[in-house]
Design an enzyme around this catalytic site. Sequence first.
Site, PDB file in Angstrom:
ATOM      1  N   HIS A 429      -0.083   9.521  11.855  1.00 30.02           N
ATOM      2  CA  HIS A 429      -0.613   8.723  10.742  1.00 30.02           C
ATOM      3  C   HIS A 429      -1.304   9.551   9.664  1.00 30.02           C
ATOM      4  CE1 HIS A 429       0.001   4.540  12.061  1.00 30.02           C
ATOM      5  NE2 HIS A 429      -0.152   5.003  13.290  1.00 30.02           N
ATOM      6  N   THR A 733      -1.069  -0.057   4.309  1.00 28.53           N
ATOM      7  CA  THR A 733      -0.496  -1.384   4.534  1.00 28.53           C
ATOM      8  C   THR A 733      -1.137  -2.422   3.618  1.00 28.53           C
ATOM      9  OG1 THR A 733      -2.055  -1.741   6.368  1.00 28.53           O
ATOM     10  CG2 THR A 733       0.162  -1.000   6.936  1.00 28.53           C
TER      11      THR A 733
END
Length: 891
Positions: A429, A733
């Site tokens: 990530h 997101t």
Amino acid sequence: MDRDNGYFSSRIPLNTAKATTPGVHEPDVPAGQPTPLKRVVSGAALKELLAGGGPGYQAKSPSCEDNEFRAYSHSEIARDAATIKNSVVMHLTATFLRTPDSMDSGHAYLASAFSVRDRLLQRWNLTNEYHSKMGVKSINYMSLEFLVGRTFDNALLALQLRDEYAGVLGDVGFRLEDIIDEERDAALGNGGLGRLAACYVDSMACSNYPGWGYGLRYRYGMFQQQIINGYQVEAPDCWLDSPNPWEFPRADVTYPIKFYGHLVRDPEVSYRYKWESNVVYDAMAFDMPVPGYGTENVGNIRLWSCKTNGLFDLNKFNAGDYQGATGGQVAAQILTDVLYPNDNTNEGKELRLRQEYLFCSATLQDIIARFKKTGKPMTQLPGLAAIQLNDTHPALGIPELMRILIDEEGLTWDEAWDTTTKTFAFTNHTVLPEAMEKWPVPMMDKILPRHMGIIYDINLFFLQGVEERFPNDRELLRDISIIEEGNTQQVRMAYLACVGSHKVNGVAAIHSDIIKQSIFKDFVRVQGADKFTNKTNGVSPRRWMNECNPDMSRLITEVVGDRSWINDLTKLKVLEGKIDDKGFRKGWWEAKQKNKARLAEYILTTTGIKVSSDALFDVQVKRIHEYKRQLMNILGVIYRYHCLKQMPAEERAKELHRVVIFAGKAAAGYWVAKQVIKLINSVAEVVNSDEEIGDVLKVVFIPDYSVTAAEYIIPASDISQHISTAGTEASGTSNMKFVLNGGIILGTVDGANIEIGEEVGEEQIFFFGCLAHEVDDFRHYLRFHQPKPDEALQAALDMIQSNTFGDAHIFQPLIDSILRGGDVYLLTVDFPSYIEAHKAVEAAYRQHDDWVTKSILSVSRMAKFSSDRAVQEYAEEIWNIEPAPVGKSTI
């Protein structure tokens, strides 16, 4: 050795064996004391215990099956109003001992939640029973965070019983909306990592994939953010003070977790050890159901809470040592008290390492316990269980599985390694090398001696294989080693995850390319490019459209013709056909304005600041971090304020009104990020009280950002900022959530912004700033030069330094990071184009019809960013699992 006198067993510590791993130190531990007996409820059980059953004695299973019981458990509870009311009233009276005169909205929420939970339980049990019976392969999603938000409304929507419960609650004098607001957010995560995990387990349930989430049950979350004198102040988030209807304690699902100790080599197998330790805690499971929308399937998140297996030292208590009597209990509980304890101290680092190991060990023991019920050999584990590591926090699961397979299950090293690598997959990530998790070797050697030895062996065998293929390339061996050399050796957890997994994925196309060219480039060379893949993130349309934006969702349902789009966002494409429909466009705009009015009310309630819903709502909500550049945003606000102050009143009155909204938490030990929060609040205080400016510009910092706060903020945005330095944001997101709710992005060419632009069309997005491939050259130049900032940035900095927003010395370190610290995140480079992008936004927003068109087109083209699509790609290309719908016939 064990000593058994027929009544209880006690443990005599084995202090004679010597540690076989260098650097292991046995901590001070209390003297051995009697093993506590578990409470028994009958004379028969006590007799079994005294006869040798011991504390592990198991309760008896039924001797026969009751057909009525089975029929009831396989029958859905009636959905009519009378049944629902009876259930709610029963819980009010029998579960919470309330009468019509003594109940309030809190009790009504709990009774309603327990009533809904009863319905979920049947589906949940049937789902687990069906998957077990069918022997399906499942995915085990390991994440240190699950930012699930509130469950009650989500469950009502999944069961499609929202209107029915609203009616029943109305009959007893409550509004459903007020009851929903009684629920507190579960404090199980902080940012995008945790919210992504929550979206994925939601999609697993809704797409019928057999899967469990695994995490930790934090008693106080990360922290509750309070703003005092403009500063972030951390307070415990006591979310578990009230009963939590959505968790199920599993006292029968408890596993021992060891720390410290020493190793005893197996005399027959040189690579097999027995790990002896007097520091052993228990990890106890708490299960949280995940309701599936449009399906009978219900998923599960299993969370671990730590407790000591000794509980209470009565001898110390009777001797007057009251702190010592509970010391073990406190030491155990703190492991799952707080998410991401501050690791600026050595004690904090050790706590985080022990916390991560507790999580990994309990999870692996549980996965193996469930697998062993099949009776298959351990080498077949990858055929029935896939494990996804959500970032590096669960990477200790790799050596933990090796330990279990070798030391407890008797597999050879090669069998264990083959099984392990076929089971694990790893999601990276971050592209920031400084954010890659590392642990000092001496610390890991002390706390987890067996695992340090296994990591050494994994690294040795891996490097031997590399050397065979690339002889005499010592630089490659150094760069690719799991153990980083230095004054203190470090275990590079991302490298461990990379070596121990069969697939490694990034979370956006640009991110996956960058990690293959930078942090993992040597692994691509050694292990091949096929091991590295991309799985662009997605978000749940159930939470982030249907639940948080009901007015827009109703419009979409009218156009599509039914609610099937909620599980299939490709159907949003039909919205393009309504672009010229005046009635639809009017409804679309009204839905946005209603959401803005709702947010304005929320802002007034939480901050006391009154804003106009007619203004442009400009939003940046995310974790506070230098690379996310909230500092650039507030400098832009300061420059806007400067320009407004220079204007004559009549010219100022013609300016587009704007409300700039910030929210997000800074890590407790991240001083720079906390100073940015202080600057935002200081600017807000000055701007919002300036009568000359009035409603032309307002600045708001919403404290304690959470999923619930996001459900107010995201549907109300006109523009949202995603302005990380190019090449630093893996994906993001929140950008997806904003666009799915009809907002427009102002952002850099970074993360998922790029793919969103490709899908919705670049005319629907406002890009600015340098590109990822230019960043290194700019950083190199700024390291050795100090160019004068452009006029706009200089004006903003001058306002700060002139004490406009309070004592300038407070903010001088922020200014120095730009002008004298090399400007690592390139604010001076991107600020001019950032200001120009804002001008373009204002010009576009003034063209009302064109803006509405942008909004509709953006939503209609966002199907790619559903978490359902992402989970399907994981399932087909990494996990190799199939959907297993329960179906009405099973019930």
